[in-house]
Design a protein around this motif. Structure first.
Motif: not given
Length: 295
Positions: A170-177, A200-203, A268-274
């Motif tokens: 869950s700590k994977g909050t951006n694409p690089d992580s 962020n971009e996900f390509d 998720p490559a994204c934050a959780s705040w939604d």
């Protein structure tokens, strides 16, 4: 010891780190900073009040981070898993080597580090160098490298149910992580992606997924449409969208796509705040749900 984010550092006035480290810089928090240049400038404020008596530890393998050496007054030490550095810690197969003042010492073998993944080899070198630079005995550093089991919510093995291993990143909050988490997987994997949109971009993420052990992806959250478009551009077709937007439904979908001997990876490559207050809550809910599955 403090982990400081760019969001905290941007308003720094008095914070003074005796030893400051930057592991890598990749695209993140552009919903706040808008441009990478502004984001990097905020990161650099960790060096703001350092003097020549302080230490800056930098990743030599990351060109952006390596070039930060000219933006600090501190004594710079590098770490690298790809090449030897003048002063710092580097990997010379099979060992981690500490070099300072022309002397070299073996810290441990890379294979003796418990936490998985090449990115964690870099993290281990960073932490070792931070400790050694502040007078921590080499023996204590070696023991820590060999015994540290990792942290909650970062490539954390949760349980195995019906032959499927569930892994909480869950700590994977951006694409690089998430790219780093995928690289640490050693089994075919179903990946759960999506969350709050930090612009962020996900390509690049999907270009890495195509050549990885990930065979299926489940999408949910605010970024699901954006992630789906990135998957299509990359030619990755094995994507399921959780139309309900329910986190538990997404986990069930991933579980059905996984086969015995495979992984379900929440990264998720994204934050959780939604959907959640923070990544810790998201990870805790994931763990509760999968641990309740039948054996």
């Amino acid at each position: 010891m403090a982990e400081t984010a760019a969001l905290q550092l941007e308003s720094n006035v008095r914070f003074h780190a005796k030893a400051a480290a930057v592991s890598n810089i990749t695209e993140d928090h552009l919903d706040r900073f808008l441009k990478m240049e502004t984001y990097i400038a905020a990161k650099c404020k960790i060096f703001e009040n350092q003097t020549s008596l302080d230490v800056a530890v930098l990743n030599y393998d990351d060109p952006i981070v390596r070039n930060l050496a000219c933006r600090t007054s501190a004594h710079v030490l590098f770490f690298s898993r790809k090449q030897e550095v003048p002063e710092g810690v580097f990997y010379r197969e099979p060992d981690l080597i500490y070099r300072l003042d022309g002397l070299e010492r073996v810290l441990c073998k890379a294979s003796e580090i418990r936490i998985p993944g090449l990115h964690n080899l870099e993290n281990a070198m960073l932490c070792a160098l931070m400790g050694l630079s502040q007078g921590v005995p080499q023996k204590a550093v070696r023991e820590a490298l060999m015994e540290f089991p990792g942290v909650e919510h970062r490539i954390e093995f949760v349980c195995e149910k019906k032959g499927i291993r569930y892994i909480n990143d869950s700590k994977g909050t951006n694409p690089d992580s998430t790219i780093k988490a995928i690289a640490a997987m050693q089994r075919p994997t179903v990946l759960i992606l999506g969350g709050y949109d930090k612009h962020n971009e996900f390509d690049l993420l999907f270009s890495k997924i195509i050549d990885s052990v990930v065979h299926s992806v489940v999408l949910l959250g605010q970024t699901a449409p954006k992630l789906l478009l990135a998957a299509k551009r990359a030619g990755f077709d094995s994507v399921e969208v959780c139309e309900s937007g329910d986190f538990e439904d997404a986990i069930k979908m991933a579980s059905k796509l996984a086969r015995t001997g495979e992984n379900v990876l929440l990264s998720p490559a994204c934050a959780s705040w939604d959907m959640f207050r923070n990544f810790e809550e998201r990870g805790a809910v994931f763990k509760r749900i999968v641990c309740a599955y039948e054996e």
